[in-house]
Design a protein around this motif. Structure first.
Motif, mmCIF file in Angstrom:
data_model
loop_
_atom_site.group_PDB
_atom_site.id
_atom_site.type_symbol
_atom_site.label_atom_id
_atom_site.label_comp_id
_atom_site.label_asym_id
_atom_site.label_seq_id
_atom_site.Cartn_x
_atom_site.Cartn_y
_atom_site.Cartn_z
ATOM 1 N N GLU A 94 -48.332 -2.100 39.634
ATOM 2 C CA GLU A 94 -48.799 -1.131 40.723
ATOM 3 C C GLU A 94 -47.341 -1.062 41.641
ATOM 4 O O GLU A 94 -47.249 0.107 42.305
ATOM 5 C CB GLU A 94 -49.965 -1.567 41.391
ATOM 6 N N LYS A 95 -46.958 -2.302 41.973
ATOM 7 C CA LYS A 95 -45.727 -2.105 43.051
ATOM 8 C C LYS A 95 -44.559 -1.405 42.470
ATOM 9 O O LYS A 95 -44.101 -0.388 43.216
ATOM 10 C CB LYS A 95 -45.264 -3.573 43.320
ATOM 11 N N ARG A 116 -45.479 2.340 42.604
ATOM 12 C CA ARG A 116 -45.295 2.914 44.285
ATOM 13 C C ARG A 116 -43.767 3.118 44.557
ATOM 14 O O ARG A 116 -43.434 4.146 45.153
ATOM 15 C CB ARG A 116 -45.929 1.707 45.291
ATOM 16 N N VAL A 117 -43.149 2.113 44.128
ATOM 17 C CA VAL A 117 -41.636 2.155 44.445
ATOM 18 C C VAL A 117 -41.066 3.569 43.823
ATOM 19 O O VAL A 117 -40.221 4.117 44.621
ATOM 20 C CB VAL A 117 -40.926 0.951 43.790
ATOM 21 N N ALA A 118 -41.195 3.823 42.718
ATOM 22 C CA ALA A 118 -40.890 4.753 42.107
ATOM 23 C C ALA A 118 -41.338 6.204 42.438
ATOM 24 O O ALA A 118 -40.441 7.136 42.845
ATOM 25 C CB ALA A 118 -41.166 5.051 40.364
ATOM 26 N N ILE A 119 -42.740 6.241 42.881
ATOM 27 C CA ILE A 119 -43.242 7.500 43.738
ATOM 28 C C ILE A 119 -42.614 7.574 44.952
ATOM 29 O O ILE A 119 -42.138 8.737 45.323
ATOM 30 C CB ILE A 119 -44.689 7.405 43.666
ATOM 31 N N ARG A 162 -52.304 3.619 38.594
ATOM 32 C CA ARG A 162 -53.309 3.104 37.723
ATOM 33 C C ARG A 162 -52.900 1.918 36.939
ATOM 34 O O ARG A 162 -51.673 2.093 36.147
ATOM 35 C CB ARG A 162 -53.757 4.181 36.696
ATOM 36 N N THR A 163 -53.564 0.727 36.521
ATOM 37 C CA THR A 163 -53.163 -0.182 35.682
ATOM 38 C C THR A 163 -54.294 -0.321 34.839
ATOM 39 O O THR A 163 -55.373 -0.121 35.140
ATOM 40 C CB THR A 163 -52.882 -1.421 36.761
ATOM 41 N N VAL A 180 -53.513 -6.697 37.556
ATOM 42 C CA VAL A 180 -54.200 -6.617 38.883
ATOM 43 C C VAL A 180 -53.859 -8.010 39.767
ATOM 44 O O VAL A 180 -54.150 -9.065 39.098
ATOM 45 C CB VAL A 180 -55.477 -6.213 38.744
ATOM 46 N N GLY A 181 -53.479 -7.807 41.065
ATOM 47 C CA GLY A 181 -53.414 -8.828 41.849
ATOM 48 C C GLY A 181 -52.020 -8.750 42.431
ATOM 49 O O GLY A 181 -51.042 -8.068 42.220
ATOM 50 N N ALA A 182 -51.904 -9.632 43.625
ATOM 51 C CA ALA A 182 -50.766 -9.498 44.656
ATOM 52 C C ALA A 182 -49.676 -10.020 44.042
ATOM 53 O O ALA A 182 -48.527 -9.529 44.498
ATOM 54 C CB ALA A 182 -51.138 -10.273 45.802
#
Length: 237
Positions: free
Chosen positions: A30-31, A34-37, A16-17, A23-25
């Motif tokens: 978010e990156k 994801r890396v932590a997860i 979630r942000t 938000v955006g590429a």
């Protein structure tokens, strides 16, 4: 095609942000999550089979009103995965009451929520967490009872001033929480595209709201909810 991780325990990831600025590429919020997860899942030998993302959603927003989380619930209910991974508790929900109510929703489905540092947010052996969930649940029930009582009082006032106040009750009178949820989903549609009435019906069904047959509400019923009076307006009668 067979999965390389076949046989491993499965999980889904949730990110979630809270701001549109993240938000955006070219953004890394978010990156980073994801890396932590992914790193945590690798250490535990978990296979992440799906990702769910709520962009630009406040940490204080109710869990059940989030499109990404609603899709996550659909996946959990239809595919049997029982583990959700998040970067930390604040990514799940920053507001404590929203967080505990959301966790309670998942606990009832026998789902665990784990953070990237190994905390089990759904641990039921922690007395303080159990107490918070009981308080949050009591608060939600109190609000529901208070709303129903106010609506009953509003109908009584109409009877006293205008005579009979019966007939077919509106959705706002029969189930004020349902109408509030429908209006909230309608109001908080994705920025570039408004949710359709059928999409709102599906999300309401995911949240536990269904018609007498246990199926999602029809588009016409949802239209009545979002365009009809709100419980607050009825209380002012």
């Amino acid at each position: 095609m067979k999965s390389k991780g076949k046989g491993r325990a499965q999980a889904v990831g949730y990110t979630r942000t809270s701001s549109a600025a993240n938000v955006g590429a070219d953004k890394d919020s978010e990156k980073r999550q994801r890396v932590a997860i992914e790193g945590f899942a690798k250490r535990l030998g978990l296979e992440i089979v799906a990702w769910f993302y709520d962009p630009a959603v406040s940490g204080a927003d109710p869990i059940e009103a989030r499109p990404g989380f609603s899709a996550l619930l659909d996946r959990l209910e239809n595919n049997g995965v029982r583990t959700v991974l998040v970067e930390d508790a604040s990514r799940f929900a920053r507001d404590l009451v929203a967080q505990e109510l959301g966790l309670l929703l998942l606990i009832k489905r026998n789902v665990r929520v784990l953070t990237a540092n190994g905390d089990d947010l759904t641990d039921t052996s922690d007395p303080s967490r159990v107490m918070m969930r009981q308080i949050a649940g009591s608060f939600a029930q109190f609000e529901k009872t208070r709303l129903v009582t106010k609506l009953r009082g509003a109908r009584q006032r109409i009877r006293e001033t205008q005579g009979k106040c019966e007939g077919r009750k509106s959705y706002a009178e029969r189930d004020p929480e349902l109408v509030l949820a429908a209006k909230r989903l309608h109001r908080r549609s994705p920025k570039r595209r408004r949710r359709s009435l059928r999409e709102i019906a599906r999300e309401l069904h995911t949240m536990g709201y269904s018609n007498k047959q246990g199926a999602p509400y029809s588009a016409s019923s949802v239209k009545s909810m979002v365009e009809g009076p709100s419980p607050v307006q009825l209380m002012r009668c």
